[in-house]
Design an enzyme around this catalytic site. Sequence first.
Site, PDB file in Angstrom:
ATOM      1  N   GLU A 224       1.157  16.915  -4.811  1.00 51.41           N
ATOM      2  CA  GLU A 224      -0.022  16.348  -4.138  1.00 51.41           C
ATOM      3  C   GLU A 224       0.302  15.876  -2.716  1.00 51.41           C
ATOM      4  OE1 GLU A 224      -2.734  17.261  -5.470  1.00 51.41           O
ATOM      5  OE2 GLU A 224      -3.631  15.407  -6.199  1.00 51.41           O
TER       6      GLU A 224
ATOM      7  N   THR B 273      -9.162  15.789   0.858  1.00 52.88           N
ATOM      8  CA  THR B 273      -8.603  14.476   0.532  1.00 52.88           C
ATOM      9  C   THR B 273      -8.013  13.835   1.791  1.00 52.88           C
ATOM     10  OG1 THR B 273      -8.152  15.179  -1.712  1.00 52.88           O
ATOM     11  CG2 THR B 273      -6.895  13.299  -0.911  1.00 52.88           C
TER      12      THR B 273
HETATM   13  N1  ATP Z   1      -2.646  25.142  -5.779  1.00 52.49           N
HETATM   14  C1  ATP Z   1      -3.602  24.610  -5.026  1.00 52.49           C
HETATM   15  N2  ATP Z   1      -4.845  24.481  -5.508  1.00 52.49           N
HETATM   16  C2  ATP Z   1      -5.859  23.979  -4.746  1.00 52.49           C
HETATM   17  N3  ATP Z   1      -5.702  23.605  -3.467  1.00 52.49           N
HETATM   18  C3  ATP Z   1      -4.474  23.705  -2.929  1.00 52.49           C
HETATM   19  C4  ATP Z   1      -3.376  24.196  -3.692  1.00 52.49           C
HETATM   20  N4  ATP Z   1      -2.274  24.163  -2.898  1.00 52.49           N
HETATM   21  C5  ATP Z   1      -2.679  23.685  -1.703  1.00 52.49           C
HETATM   22  N5  ATP Z   1      -3.987  23.416  -1.718  1.00 52.49           N
HETATM   23  C6  ATP Z   1      -4.777  22.869  -0.596  1.00 52.49           C
HETATM   24  O1  ATP Z   1      -5.232  21.570  -0.982  1.00 52.49           O
HETATM   25  C7  ATP Z   1      -6.509  21.298  -0.423  1.00 52.49           C
HETATM   26  C8  ATP Z   1      -7.425  20.857  -1.555  1.00 52.49           C
HETATM   27  O2  ATP Z   1      -6.923  19.688  -2.115  1.00 52.49           O
HETATM   28  P1  ATP Z   1      -7.734  18.348  -2.043  1.00 52.49           P
HETATM   29  O3  ATP Z   1      -6.867  17.278  -2.608  1.00 52.49           O
HETATM   30  O4  ATP Z   1      -8.269  18.176  -0.669  1.00 52.49           O
HETATM   31  O5  ATP Z   1      -8.957  18.679  -3.010  1.00 52.49           O
HETATM   32  P2  ATP Z   1      -9.117  18.431  -4.552  1.00 52.49           P
HETATM   33  O6  ATP Z   1      -7.771  18.578  -5.176  1.00 52.49           O
HETATM   34  O7  ATP Z   1     -10.207  19.285  -5.070  1.00 52.49           O
HETATM   35  O8  ATP Z   1      -9.687  16.972  -4.532  1.00 52.49           O
HETATM   36  P3  ATP Z   1      -9.380  15.560  -5.220  1.00 52.49           P
HETATM   37  O9  ATP Z   1      -7.902  15.393  -5.183  1.00 52.49           O
HETATM   38  O10 ATP Z   1     -10.144  14.612  -4.365  1.00 52.49           O
HETATM   39  O11 ATP Z   1      -9.919  15.591  -6.605  1.00 52.49           O
HETATM   40  C9  ATP Z   1      -6.986  22.586   0.213  1.00 52.49           C
HETATM   41  O12 ATP Z   1      -6.767  22.457   1.611  1.00 52.49           O
HETATM   42  C10 ATP Z   1      -6.057  23.651  -0.321  1.00 52.49           C
HETATM   43  O13 ATP Z   1      -5.807  24.699   0.579  1.00 52.49           O
HETATM   44  N1  HSE Z   2      -6.960   8.783  -5.171  1.00 53.28           N
HETATM   45  C1  HSE Z   2      -7.105   9.944  -4.349  1.00 53.28           C
HETATM   46  C2  HSE Z   2      -7.672  11.053  -5.180  1.00 53.28           C
HETATM   47  C3  HSE Z   2      -7.986  12.298  -4.405  1.00 53.28           C
HETATM   48  O1  HSE Z   2      -6.920  13.169  -4.369  1.00 53.28           O
HETATM   49  C4  HSE Z   2      -8.068   9.604  -3.215  1.00 53.28           C
HETATM   50  O2  HSE Z   2      -9.152   9.121  -3.522  1.00 53.28           O
HETATM   51  O3  HSE Z   2      -7.736   9.811  -2.051  1.00 53.28           O
END
Ligand code: ATP
Ligand code: HSE
Length: 291
Positions: free
Chosen positions: A120, A168
Amino acid sequence: MVTVRAPATSANLGSGFDVFGVALDRPADIVRVSKAEQTTITVTGVGSQFIPEDPARNTVGAVAEELDAPAHIEINKGVRPASGLGSSAASAAGAAVALNELYDRGLSRSELVPIAAEGEAVVSGAPHADNVAPSILGGFTIATADGVRSIETDIPLVACLPEIAVSTRDARRVVPDTASIPDLVTTVGNAATLTTGMCRSDPVLVGKGMDDPLITPARAELITGYDTVRSYALETGATGVTVSGAGPSVIAACHGGDRRAIGSAMLDGFSENGVDARVYQVSVGNGATIL
Ligand SMILES: Nc1ncnc2c1ncn2[C@@H]1O[C@H](COP(=O)(O)OP(=O)(O)OP(=O)(O)O)[C@@H](O)[C@H]1O
Ligand SMILES: N[C@@H](CCO)C(=O)O
């Protein structure tokens, strides 16, 4: 070869910023790993065109590095990236469970959580565990600096994902630097109420505990239509509504029979603001499963 299904998750739940999370019973990523000299990644599925295959920029690359487990990693995305449904975490959690099995590392599920959290850090700049913990362990999870606790619970939920993207990284920039004592007192009370509700599988307590005066108001401004969606869901019987993770998804707790009506009301709320959306009527689910 090892294949793992790792579920979507909803982090924060309002009052538990960077601490609380729940596993959703769907959607999910499928992660398949096979041993290789060097880590390579292929990505297919929902939103795959936005996800880098470079191991230095994909969450699973960091996990393979942490476990010293080079592999060819195939990710089939079921969780849309930048959704607020723990997309990047689902892949990281799936890779951690799969590589642990492939290389027979013998780590427990709890020990895999900080490893997946390093994934992450690749996308958000900080190794928070509130999405990877429920995706690995299932249920409701409380991730703190000294470890993770997980609680089995049965809370009906509705997650509504609008066709807008909030990263995020961007959503973390709007988090205030300071908090007042009255807001902290409210937040602690709500977090304790929510945790009690999870322990009792009581959607009313969970919903009450979702209120958060500190972080959600700033983030809601990044989500077109949030206030309408929230009030429509509450009018239709939701016991609480908040931003899911960093957004843009919005999550509602409710009684089981109300999920369909609440989902429909949330779609209407986005639609009235010119935003297409899709809805998931879900339950709190299990953690990553080896298929
Ligand atoms: N394996 C992966 N799966 C999804 N997104 C990825 C991955 N590896 C890198 N990324 C990048 O991470 C970003 C998405 O992650 P982000 O934390 O912003 O969204 P999320 O995981 O859907 O949200 P949240 O953590 O708020 O629930 C995108 O820019 C994407 O390109
Ligand atoms: N706790 C995290 C979760 C999203 O990846 C945030 O709210 O930024």
